[in-house]
Scaffold this active site. Structure first.
Site, mmCIF file in Angstrom:
data_model
loop_
_atom_site.group_PDB
_atom_site.id
_atom_site.type_symbol
_atom_site.label_atom_id
_atom_site.label_comp_id
_atom_site.label_asym_id
_atom_site.label_seq_id
_atom_site.Cartn_x
_atom_site.Cartn_y
_atom_site.Cartn_z
ATOM 1 N N GLU A 108 -7.641 9.173 1.914
ATOM 2 C CA GLU A 108 -6.843 9.388 0.696
ATOM 3 C C GLU A 108 -6.073 10.705 0.779
ATOM 4 O O GLU A 108 -4.918 10.785 0.353
ATOM 5 C CB GLU A 108 -7.719 9.385 -0.557
ATOM 6 C CG GLU A 108 -6.936 9.645 -1.811
ATOM 7 C CD GLU A 108 -7.045 8.562 -2.865
ATOM 8 O OE1 GLU A 108 -6.252 8.624 -3.813
ATOM 9 O OE2 GLU A 108 -7.905 7.677 -2.745
ATOM 10 N N LEU A 133 7.585 1.990 2.406
ATOM 11 C CA LEU A 133 8.089 3.166 1.682
ATOM 12 C C LEU A 133 9.147 2.707 0.689
ATOM 13 O O LEU A 133 10.335 2.693 0.983
ATOM 14 C CB LEU A 133 8.686 4.194 2.651
ATOM 15 C CG LEU A 133 7.714 4.843 3.630
ATOM 16 C CD1 LEU A 133 8.460 5.740 4.617
ATOM 17 C CD2 LEU A 133 6.636 5.607 2.898
ATOM 18 N N GLY A 134 8.699 2.287 -0.479
ATOM 19 C CA GLY A 134 9.616 1.808 -1.503
ATOM 20 C C GLY A 134 9.895 2.856 -2.558
ATOM 21 O O GLY A 134 9.309 3.931 -2.566
#
Length: 146
Positions: free
Chosen positions: A64, A108-109
């Site tokens: 994370e 990667l939006g």
């Protein structure tokens, strides 16, 4: 510069982790490539579970951390990435040494990002594979001060 929207500085990124879980666990950002972020986690008393193995939660924290930092380095100005979902599969036990995680983007939006994080032991054997989904949100003034 690759996928990064800002010029990443490892020293500044590591300094920003002071006083956080990453510092407590000994997570260090180690390398930035054109399309990846790599970091390390020691396998020691801070990160072991009672049976003497690397705790799955420590692997998840490394995943994370790497995914979140990388996601934020890819955000457009005025936006910030926050974790939505983390999935981790623990594949091999690690008892000592150091593990290394490498985060690479799958998507990667503008509204979401998906990152794959592969964690390997010192011998290069895959220990954990994780996927982190982040939401990309407009940054609020109060968030910038946090």
């Amino acid at each position: 510069m690759g996928i990064w929207r800002t010029s990443p500085d490892l020293d500044a990124l590591n300094a920003a982790a002071r006083g956080t879980l990453a510092e407590t666990l000994g997570i260090r950002l180690a390398e930035i490539g054109a399309d990846f972020l790599r970091g390390t986690l020691p396998v020691d008393a801070r990160t072991l579970q009672p049976f003497g193995l690397l705790h799955g939660g420590a692997s998840a924290a490394l995943a994370e951390t790497l995914g979140s930092v990388a996601a934020n380095l890819c955000c457009a100005p005025g936006t910030r990435a926050v974790g939505l979902e983390l999935n981790a599969n623990h594949l091999r036990a690690v008892r000592a040494g150091m593990v290394t995680g490498t985060a690479r983007p799958l998507h990667l939006g503008r509204a979401t990002q998906v990152w794959e994080i592969r964690i390997e032991d010192a011998g290069g054997r895959l220990s954990c594979v994780a996927r982190l989904t982040c939401a990309v949100l407009a940054e609020r003034a109060s968030n910038r001060d946090a």
